[in-house]
Design a protein around this motif. Structure first.
Motif, short mmCIF file in Angstrom:
data_model
loop_
_atom_site.label_atom_id
_atom_site.label_comp_id
_atom_site.label_asym_id
_atom_site.label_seq_id
_atom_site.Cartn_x
_atom_site.Cartn_y
_atom_site.Cartn_z
N ASP A 189 0.80 -1.22 0.00
CA ASP A 189 0.00 0.00 0.00
C ASP A 189 0.84 1.27 0.00
O ASP A 189 0.29 2.37 -0.16
N HIS A 190 2.16 1.16 0.14
CA HIS A 190 3.05 2.31 0.01
C HIS A 190 3.53 2.47 -1.43
O HIS A 190 4.18 3.46 -1.75
N GLY A 191 3.27 1.48 -2.28
CA GLY A 191 3.73 1.51 -3.66
C GLY A 191 5.06 0.81 -3.88
O GLY A 191 5.61 0.86 -4.96
N ASP A 192 5.59 0.13 -2.85
CA ASP A 192 6.84 -0.64 -2.99
C ASP A 192 6.53 -1.91 -3.77
O ASP A 192 5.51 -2.56 -3.53
N ILE A 193 7.41 -2.27 -4.69
CA ILE A 193 7.17 -3.38 -5.62
C ILE A 193 8.27 -4.41 -5.52
O ILE A 193 9.45 -4.07 -5.55
N VAL A 194 7.90 -5.70 -5.43
CA VAL A 194 8.83 -6.83 -5.47
C VAL A 194 8.59 -7.56 -6.78
O VAL A 194 7.45 -7.77 -7.19
N GLY A 195 9.67 -7.93 -7.46
CA GLY A 195 9.54 -8.65 -8.72
C GLY A 195 10.81 -9.36 -9.09
O GLY A 195 11.68 -9.60 -8.25
N ARG A 196 10.90 -9.69 -10.37
CA ARG A 196 12.05 -10.46 -10.88
C ARG A 196 12.62 -9.75 -12.11
O ARG A 196 11.89 -9.22 -12.93
N GLY A 197 13.97 -9.76 -12.20
CA GLY A 197 14.65 -9.15 -13.33
C GLY A 197 15.70 -10.10 -13.88
O GLY A 197 15.98 -11.14 -13.28
N VAL A 198 16.27 -9.74 -15.02
CA VAL A 198 17.29 -10.56 -15.65
C VAL A 198 18.49 -9.68 -16.01
O VAL A 198 18.33 -8.54 -16.46
N LEU A 199 19.68 -10.21 -15.76
CA LEU A 199 20.93 -9.53 -16.10
C LEU A 199 21.31 -9.88 -17.54
O LEU A 199 20.79 -10.84 -18.11
N PRO A 200 22.24 -9.13 -18.14
CA PRO A 200 22.64 -9.41 -19.53
C PRO A 200 23.11 -10.84 -19.78
O PRO A 200 22.95 -11.37 -20.87
#
Length: 141
Positions: A62-73
């Motif tokens: 509810d503060h707008g903080d987001i958890v997710g997944r990313g990929v490096l080169p």
């Protein structure tokens, strides 16, 4: 959304901020996105330039903080945490930040081991104990 044939919402907060990802017709994840005020935002355009491409957003508090997944080169996958700065509003939609069909939409490399166990544990912790619990889970890894 405006730029990919498929879009998937994974979470919504009490303010109506929705997060997830967009994908091509083969199911390849293209970018982590947020939907607010009827607009779609590529999260990669809302952060400082870096080597990691954010591919999916799994949780928003509810503060707008987001958890997710990313990929490096090199194809290695990592969990990310974006902490919202409430003094900075979302930009107005335009060619620089709104998703649009074009050459920048590309499938991500399928190489590298998925870090799904850490992502799952952090997202589960976030759902049950908030972002603080997710951060503790990631740090204890």
């Amino acid at each position: 959304n405006d730029g990919a044939p498929w879009a998937f919402a994974d979470a919504v907060n009490d303010s109506g901020l929705v997060v997830g990802h967009d994908a091509d017709t083969q199911g390849q994840e293209l970018a982590a996105v947020a939907w607010a005020g009827g607009r779609t935002y590529d999260l990669n355009t809302l952060i400082a330039p870096n080597r990691m491409h954010l591919v999916t957003a799994k949780y928003v508090d509810d503060h707008g903080d987001i958890v997710g997944r990313g990929v490096l080169p090199n194809g290695a996958q990592r969990v990310f945490l974006l902490v919202r700065n409430p003094s900075v509003p979302l930009p107005t939609a335009g060619p620089s930040n709104a998703l649009s069909a074009g050459p920048s939409a590309r499938p991500l490399p399928g190489t590298g081991p998925a870090d799904d166990s850490a992502a799952f544990m952090a997202m589960n912790a976030a759902r049950h104990g908030g972002i603080g619990a997710a951060i503790r889970q990631l740090r204890n890894r």
